[in-house]
Write an enzyme that holds these catalytic residues in place. Structure first.
Site, PDB file in Angstrom:
ATOM      1  N   ASN A 128       4.603   4.095  -3.599  1.00 62.10           N
ATOM      2  CA  ASN A 128       3.400   5.325  -3.150  1.00 62.10           C
ATOM      3  C   ASN A 128       2.179   5.394  -2.944  1.00 62.10           C
ATOM      4  O   ASN A 128       1.413   4.128  -3.905  1.00 62.10           O
ATOM      5  CB  ASN A 128       4.132   6.826  -3.794  1.00 62.10           C
ATOM      6  CG  ASN A 128       2.528   8.193  -3.731  1.00 62.10           C
ATOM      7  OD1 ASN A 128       1.788   8.037  -2.942  1.00 62.10           O
ATOM      8  ND2 ASN A 128       3.152   8.536  -4.977  1.00 62.10           N
ATOM      9  N   LYS A 156      -0.378   7.118  -1.844  1.00 66.96           N
ATOM     10  CA  LYS A 156      -1.056   7.656  -2.214  1.00 66.96           C
ATOM     11  C   LYS A 156      -1.879   7.848  -0.926  1.00 66.96           C
ATOM     12  O   LYS A 156      -2.100   7.290   0.145  1.00 66.96           O
ATOM     13  CB  LYS A 156      -1.939   7.690  -3.879  1.00 66.96           C
ATOM     14  CG  LYS A 156      -1.276   7.224  -4.304  1.00 66.96           C
ATOM     15  CD  LYS A 156      -1.307   7.697  -5.897  1.00 66.96           C
ATOM     16  CE  LYS A 156      -0.389   7.039  -6.987  1.00 66.96           C
ATOM     17  NZ  LYS A 156      -0.463   7.680  -8.024  1.00 66.96           N
ATOM     18  N   HIS A 207       4.811  16.032  -6.697  1.00 66.37           N
ATOM     19  CA  HIS A 207       3.530  14.794  -7.313  1.00 66.37           C
ATOM     20  C   HIS A 207       2.352  15.489  -8.151  1.00 66.37           C
ATOM     21  O   HIS A 207       1.744  16.493  -7.722  1.00 66.37           O
ATOM     22  CB  HIS A 207       2.966  13.856  -6.000  1.00 66.37           C
ATOM     23  CG  HIS A 207       2.582  12.453  -7.326  1.00 66.37           C
ATOM     24  ND1 HIS A 207       1.352  12.732  -7.098  1.00 66.37           N
ATOM     25  CD2 HIS A 207       3.220  11.270  -7.146  1.00 66.37           C
ATOM     26  CE1 HIS A 207       1.697  11.002  -7.721  1.00 66.37           C
ATOM     27  NE2 HIS A 207       2.813  10.479  -7.830  1.00 66.37           N
ATOM     28  N   GLU A 231      -0.639  14.599  -9.043  1.00 66.57           N
ATOM     29  CA  GLU A 231      -1.366  15.089  -8.171  1.00 66.57           C
ATOM     30  C   GLU A 231      -1.730  16.185  -6.522  1.00 66.57           C
ATOM     31  O   GLU A 231      -2.603  16.536  -6.934  1.00 66.57           O
ATOM     32  CB  GLU A 231      -2.029  13.348  -7.499  1.00 66.57           C
ATOM     33  CG  GLU A 231      -2.426  12.092  -8.308  1.00 66.57           C
ATOM     34  CD  GLU A 231      -1.829  10.972  -7.827  1.00 66.57           C
ATOM     35  OE1 GLU A 231      -1.072  10.555  -6.841  1.00 66.57           O
ATOM     36  OE2 GLU A 231      -2.089  10.133  -9.239  1.00 66.57           O
ATOM     37  N   GLU A 239       8.212  11.200 -13.672  1.00 65.22           N
ATOM     38  CA  GLU A 239       6.579   9.959 -14.042  1.00 65.22           C
ATOM     39  C   GLU A 239       5.647  11.267 -14.907  1.00 65.22           C
ATOM     40  O   GLU A 239       4.825  12.230 -14.875  1.00 65.22           O
ATOM     41  CB  GLU A 239       5.280  10.789 -12.450  1.00 65.22           C
ATOM     42  CG  GLU A 239       6.206   9.800 -11.615  1.00 65.22           C
ATOM     43  CD  GLU A 239       5.506   9.316 -10.161  1.00 65.22           C
ATOM     44  OE1 GLU A 239       5.458   7.938  -9.941  1.00 65.22           O
ATOM     45  OE2 GLU A 239       4.811  10.106  -9.354  1.00 65.22           O
ATOM     46  N   GLY A 271      -1.122   5.674 -13.510  1.00 67.20           N
ATOM     47  CA  GLY A 271      -2.742   4.624 -12.965  1.00 67.20           C
ATOM     48  C   GLY A 271      -3.174   4.626 -14.708  1.00 67.20           C
ATOM     49  O   GLY A 271      -4.677   4.242 -14.255  1.00 67.20           O
ATOM     50  N   SER A 288       2.402   3.480 -13.869  1.00 70.52           N
ATOM     51  CA  SER A 288       2.274   2.240 -15.067  1.00 70.52           C
ATOM     52  C   SER A 288       3.376   0.982 -14.348  1.00 70.52           C
ATOM     53  O   SER A 288       3.471   0.334 -15.843  1.00 70.52           O
ATOM     54  CB  SER A 288       1.324   2.114 -16.316  1.00 70.52           C
ATOM     55  OG  SER A 288       0.059   2.739 -15.849  1.00 70.52           O
TER      56      SER A 288
HETATM   57  P1  13P Z   1       0.837   3.912 -10.857  1.00 73.18           P
HETATM   58  O1  13P Z   1       1.811   3.127 -10.772  1.00 73.18           O
HETATM   59  O2  13P Z   1      -0.312   3.935  -9.733  1.00 73.18           O
HETATM   60  O3  13P Z   1       0.740   4.790 -12.519  1.00 73.18           O
HETATM   61  O4  13P Z   1       1.512   5.604 -10.112  1.00 73.18           O
HETATM   62  C1  13P Z   1       2.802   5.848 -10.509  1.00 73.18           C
HETATM   63  C2  13P Z   1       2.170   7.343  -9.134  1.00 73.18           C
HETATM   64  O5  13P Z   1       1.272   7.960  -9.368  1.00 73.18           O
HETATM   65  C3  13P Z   1       3.782   7.036  -7.937  1.00 73.18           C
HETATM   66  O6  13P Z   1       3.600   7.825  -7.538  1.00 73.18           O
END
Ligand code: 13P
Length: 245
Positions: A9, A11, A89, A91, A159, A165, A203
């Site tokens: 992803n 983002k 997601h 976010e 997640e 992150g 992560s």
């Molecule tokens: P990270 O791998 O950067 O922690 O992000 C995970 C994520 O949100 C994937 O959709």
């Protein structure tokens, strides 16, 4: 059997110049033994059509078309070459106030356009510390997954919000507990619940991928930061394939 999926992803990252990372990844993984799904920003989807990967959007509107400035529909993603889309997601849930019912509506729109929905769920740190993780997961599973979901049209990504992150990863026991729980819930609700792919996200890196993929009911990963560079994502694909670098 669930399909194994290494998903990236991107983002809100990625310009035309970054497509070189996907070309590099293609050079090493054109015939990967697992599904490789890349979810770049929508602006790059059409440019991915010659890559040997599945391509996904990061969100879609529940409607097929109409007066929704700035939004993108599932059929537009399909038209640009996507075969999947992330829905729900964390976010999106945080930045745009998306609720479980919105996620279910978006997932239905994905099915209608012939896209696979990668439905994302996960608890916050406050919820984990309060001991309510499995209750939160139950509510999200019940509200976000349409009744028409099948193992062919839906992937579930667990997640934990606090692991995204942050470099913080749950223990393998914590991941296993939630994945086993999700599997049991899916098996109770859907005839083919045993076959849905369940991805862990938060992560994931080359250095922890092997041990995470060894956890029961983990069928792959949804990777953010470590999917942006071929050199970082390639070891994760290898780890899922069980092949050495
Ligand atoms: P990270 O791998 O950067 O922690 O992000 C995970 C994520 O949100 C994937 O959709």
């Amino acid at each position: 059997m669930p399909r194994k999926i290494a998903a990236g992803n991107w983002k809100m990252n990625g310009l035309q110049a970054d497509m070189v990372e996907l070309s590099k990844l293609a050079a090493d993984h054109a015939s990967a033994k697992v599904d490789v799904l890349i979810c770049p920003p929508a602006t790059l989807i059409a440019g991915c059509k010659d890559l040997p990967f599945q391509i996904g959007g990061q969100d879609c509107h529940p409607h097929e078309s109409g007066a929704h400035t700035g939004d993108i529909s599932a059929s537009m993603l399909a038209d640009a070459g996507a075969t999947a889309v992330l829905t729900g997601h964390s976010e999106r849930r945080t930045d745009h106030g998306e609720m479980d019912a919105d996620v279910a509506a978006k997932s239905k729109a994905a099915y209608a356009a012939g896209l696979k929905a990668v439905i994302c769920i996960g608890e916050t740190l406050t919820e984990r510390e309060a001991g309510t993780t499995l209750n939160v997961i139950d509510t999200q599973l019940a509200g976000s997954i349409p009744d028409t979901a099948t193992a062919a049209n839906t992937v579930i990504a667990y997640e934990p919000v606090w692991a995204i992150g942050t470099g913080k990863v749950p223990t393998l026991e914590q991941i296993g507990e939630v994945h086993d729980h999700i599997r049991a819930k899916l098996a109770a609700r859907f005839d083919d619940g045993a076959d849905f792919s369940l991805l862990y996200g938060g992560s994931v890196k080359g250095s922890n991928a092997v041990e995470i993929f060894g956890v029961s009911n983990v069928d792959g990963a949804l990777v953010g930061g470590a999917s942006l560079k071929a050199a970082d994502f390639s070891p994760i694909i290898h780890a899922l394939e069980g092949t050495s670098l």
